[in-house]
Design a protein around this motif. Structure first.
Motif, PDB file in Angstrom:
ATOM      1  N   VAL A  25       0.857  -1.173   0.000  1.00 42.74           N
ATOM      2  CA  VAL A  25       0.000   0.000   0.000  1.00 42.74           C
ATOM      3  C   VAL A  25       0.897   1.229   0.000  1.00 42.74           C
ATOM      4  O   VAL A  25       1.755   1.386   0.869  1.00 42.74           O
ATOM      5  CB  VAL A  25      -0.926   0.004   1.229  1.00 42.74           C
ATOM      6  N   ILE A  26       0.684   2.063  -0.989  1.00 40.66           N
ATOM      7  CA  ILE A  26       1.442   3.307  -1.094  1.00 40.66           C
ATOM      8  C   ILE A  26       0.505   4.436  -0.665  1.00 40.66           C
ATOM      9  O   ILE A  26      -0.520   4.668  -1.293  1.00 40.66           O
ATOM     10  CB  ILE A  26       1.929   3.559  -2.539  1.00 40.66           C
ATOM     11  N   GLY A  27       0.858   5.111   0.397  1.00 42.29           N
ATOM     12  CA  GLY A  27       0.046   6.225   0.882  1.00 42.29           C
ATOM     13  C   GLY A  27       0.331   7.503   0.122  1.00 42.29           C
ATOM     14  O   GLY A  27       1.306   7.597  -0.639  1.00 42.29           O
ATOM     15  N   SER A  28      -0.507   8.488   0.337  1.00 37.90           N
ATOM     16  CA  SER A  28      -0.347   9.774  -0.347  1.00 37.90           C
ATOM     17  C   SER A  28       0.984  10.441  -0.021  1.00 37.90           C
ATOM     18  O   SER A  28       1.585  11.085  -0.878  1.00 37.90           O
ATOM     19  CB  SER A  28      -1.492  10.714   0.018  1.00 37.90           C
ATOM     20  N   HIS A  29       1.452  10.269   1.226  1.00 38.41           N
ATOM     21  CA  HIS A  29       2.727  10.868   1.621  1.00 38.41           C
ATOM     22  C   HIS A  29       3.880  10.275   0.797  1.00 38.41           C
ATOM     23  O   HIS A  29       4.736  11.013   0.302  1.00 38.41           O
ATOM     24  CB  HIS A  29       2.977  10.660   3.113  1.00 38.41           C
ATOM     25  N   ASP A  30       3.886   8.954   0.651  1.00 36.95           N
ATOM     26  CA  ASP A  30       4.931   8.297  -0.143  1.00 36.95           C
ATOM     27  C   ASP A  30       4.809   8.651  -1.623  1.00 36.95           C
ATOM     28  O   ASP A  30       5.812   8.826  -2.316  1.00 36.95           O
ATOM     29  CB  ASP A  30       4.870   6.780   0.039  1.00 36.95           C
ATOM     30  N   ALA A  31       3.568   8.764  -2.098  1.00 36.55           N
ATOM     31  CA  ALA A  31       3.361   9.145  -3.501  1.00 36.55           C
ATOM     32  C   ALA A  31       3.870  10.570  -3.738  1.00 36.55           C
ATOM     33  O   ALA A  31       4.484  10.853  -4.770  1.00 36.55           O
ATOM     34  CB  ALA A  31       1.885   9.023  -3.865  1.00 36.55           C
ATOM     35  N   TYR A  32       3.627  11.456  -2.784  1.00 30.39           N
ATOM     36  CA  TYR A  32       4.114  12.828  -2.911  1.00 30.39           C
ATOM     37  C   TYR A  32       5.638  12.859  -2.930  1.00 30.39           C
ATOM     38  O   TYR A  32       6.244  13.557  -3.746  1.00 30.39           O
ATOM     39  CB  TYR A  32       3.571  13.701  -1.782  1.00 30.39           C
ATOM     40  N   ALA A  33       6.270  12.091  -2.055  1.00 31.30           N
ATOM     41  CA  ALA A  33       7.740  12.015  -2.043  1.00 31.30           C
ATOM     42  C   ALA A  33       8.259  11.485  -3.376  1.00 31.30           C
ATOM     43  O   ALA A  33       9.271  11.978  -3.895  1.00 31.30           O
ATOM     44  CB  ALA A  33       8.209  11.140  -0.892  1.00 31.30           C
ATOM     45  N   ALA A  34       7.571  10.508  -3.940  1.00 38.00           N
ATOM     46  CA  ALA A  34       7.974   9.962  -5.241  1.00 38.00           C
ATOM     47  C   ALA A  34       7.793  11.002  -6.344  1.00 38.00           C
ATOM     48  O   ALA A  34       8.638  11.128  -7.241  1.00 38.00           O
ATOM     49  CB  ALA A  34       7.172   8.703  -5.558  1.00 38.00           C
ATOM     50  N   ALA A  35       6.716  11.769  -6.284  1.00 36.16           N
ATOM     51  CA  ALA A  35       6.487  12.820  -7.281  1.00 36.16           C
ATOM     52  C   ALA A  35       7.565  13.893  -7.203  1.00 36.16           C
ATOM     53  O   ALA A  35       8.033  14.390  -8.232  1.00 36.16           O
ATOM     54  CB  ALA A  35       5.099  13.431  -7.088  1.00 36.16           C
ATOM     55  N   ARG A  36       7.974  14.247  -5.975  1.00 34.37           N
ATOM     56  CA  ARG A  36       9.076  15.208  -5.809  1.00 34.37           C
ATOM     57  C   ARG A  36      10.364  14.664  -6.399  1.00 34.37           C
ATOM     58  O   ARG A  36      11.086  15.368  -7.105  1.00 34.37           O
ATOM     59  CB  ARG A  36       9.282  15.518  -4.321  1.00 34.37           C
ATOM     60  N   ALA A  37      10.667  13.399  -6.089  1.00 34.46           N
ATOM     61  CA  ALA A  37      11.888  12.770  -6.606  1.00 34.46           C
ATOM     62  C   ALA A  37      11.839  12.673  -8.132  1.00 34.46           C
ATOM     63  O   ALA A  37      12.865  12.853  -8.803  1.00 34.46           O
ATOM     64  CB  ALA A  37      12.064  11.384  -5.984  1.00 34.46           C
ATOM     65  N   LEU A  38      10.664  12.407  -8.664  1.00 38.31           N
ATOM     66  CA  LEU A  38      10.511  12.340 -10.124  1.00 38.31           C
ATOM     67  C   LEU A  38      10.799  13.696 -10.758  1.00 38.31           C
ATOM     68  O   LEU A  38      11.531  13.788 -11.744  1.00 38.31           O
ATOM     69  CB  LEU A  38       9.099  11.870 -10.478  1.00 38.31           C
ATOM     70  N   ARG A  39      10.253  14.757 -10.173  1.00 40.73           N
ATOM     71  CA  ARG A  39      10.497  16.100 -10.714  1.00 40.73           C
ATOM     72  C   ARG A  39      11.980  16.436 -10.706  1.00 40.73           C
ATOM     73  O   ARG A  39      12.526  16.959 -11.679  1.00 40.73           O
ATOM     74  CB  ARG A  39       9.710  17.155  -9.924  1.00 40.73           C
ATOM     75  N   VAL A  40      12.666  16.095  -9.617  1.00 44.99           N
ATOM     76  CA  VAL A  40      14.104  16.352  -9.520  1.00 44.99           C
ATOM     77  C   VAL A  40      14.862  15.558 -10.583  1.00 44.99           C
ATOM     78  O   VAL A  40      15.760  16.076 -11.250  1.00 44.99           O
ATOM     79  CB  VAL A  40      14.624  16.015  -8.098  1.00 44.99           C
ATOM     80  N   ALA A  41      14.490  14.301 -10.761  1.00 48.73           N
ATOM     81  CA  ALA A  41      15.167  13.449 -11.751  1.00 48.73           C
ATOM     82  C   ALA A  41      14.897  13.932 -13.173  1.00 48.73           C
ATOM     83  O   ALA A  41      15.801  13.928 -14.017  1.00 48.73           O
ATOM     84  CB  ALA A  41      14.718  11.997 -11.594  1.00 48.73           C
ATOM     85  N   VAL A  42      13.663  14.356 -13.442  1.00 41.87           N
ATOM     86  CA  VAL A  42      13.308  14.852 -14.781  1.00 41.87           C
ATOM     87  C   VAL A  42      14.142  16.087 -15.117  1.00 41.87           C
ATOM     88  O   VAL A  42      14.553  16.270 -16.267  1.00 41.87           O
ATOM     89  CB  VAL A  42      11.788  15.145 -14.869  1.00 41.87           C
ATOM     90  N   ALA A  43      14.427  16.920 -14.134  1.00 47.51           N
ATOM     91  CA  ALA A  43      15.230  18.127 -14.374  1.00 47.51           C
ATOM     92  C   ALA A  43      16.642  17.790 -14.834  1.00 47.51           C
ATOM     93  O   ALA A  43      17.288  18.603 -15.504  1.00 47.51           O
ATOM     94  CB  ALA A  43      15.283  18.974 -13.105  1.00 47.51           C
ATOM     95  N   GLN A  44      17.119  16.585 -14.518  1.00 51.95           N
ATOM     96  CA  GLN A  44      18.483  16.187 -14.860  1.00 51.95           C
ATOM     97  C   GLN A  44      18.594  15.468 -16.206  1.00 51.95           C
ATOM     98  O   GLN A  44      19.690  15.183 -16.665  1.00 51.95           O
ATOM     99  CB  GLN A  44      19.042  15.260 -13.773  1.00 51.95           C
ATOM    100  N   VAL A  45      17.462  15.160 -16.822  1.00 54.50           N
ATOM    101  CA  VAL A  45      17.440  14.332 -18.028  1.00 54.50           C
ATOM    102  C   VAL A  45      17.492  15.197 -19.280  1.00 54.50           C
ATOM    103  O   VAL A  45      16.827  16.229 -19.368  1.00 54.50           O
ATOM    104  CB  VAL A  45      16.159  13.462 -18.038  1.00 54.50           C
TER     105      VAL A  45
END
Length: 127
Positions: free
Chosen positions: A29-49
């Motif tokens: 089960v992925i909660g909203s807090h973990d999903a938000y952390a993943a979305a933040r990490a995704l945005r940071v990673a996308v900026a590097q690509v």
């Protein structure tokens, strides 16, 4: 004792004459807090690509929108699924998933699992 059961309809039916122990897939089960952390990490990673112009803007806009929606509360998962699927497909098409590896795959996997059934397409793109 004998049981006669007719018309069994199921994806899987287990019958045993004695003890039966079932093990199988375990869910996460992925909660909203973990999903938000993943979305933040995704945005940071996308900026590097490195992506072509136009594609970069669309991928960035989708990543920011998903993060913003998660920050504000529970977003529409179907809408989020569409955005995450579109950005995952673009990242895959332009080789970013292969070059950035876990920096993208980790957050995308978490978000795909958070989406539940709506995230199946995202998870399939990551295979």
């Amino acid at each position: 004792m004998v049981f006669n059961i007719n018309n069994q309809n199921a994806a899987q039916i287990n019958m045993a004459g004695g003890d039966q122990y079932n093990t199988g897939p375990q869910g996460t089960v992925i909660g909203s807090h973990d999903a938000y952390a993943a979305a933040r990490a995704l945005r940071v990673a996308v900026a590097q690509v490195a992506l072509p112009p136009g594609v970069r803007e669309q991928v960035w806009a989708d990543a920011v929108a998903v993060e913003r929606e998660l920050a504000a509360g529970e977003p529409d998962r179907q809408q989020a699924a569409g955005r995450i699927e579109r950005l995952t497909a673009a990242l895959s098409r332009y080789g970013a998933l292969a070059t950035a590896g876990a920096a993208l795959a980790g957050p995308l996997t978490t978000l795909g699992r958070w989406l539940g059934p709506a995230g199946a397409a995202v998870l399939n793109l990551l295979r």
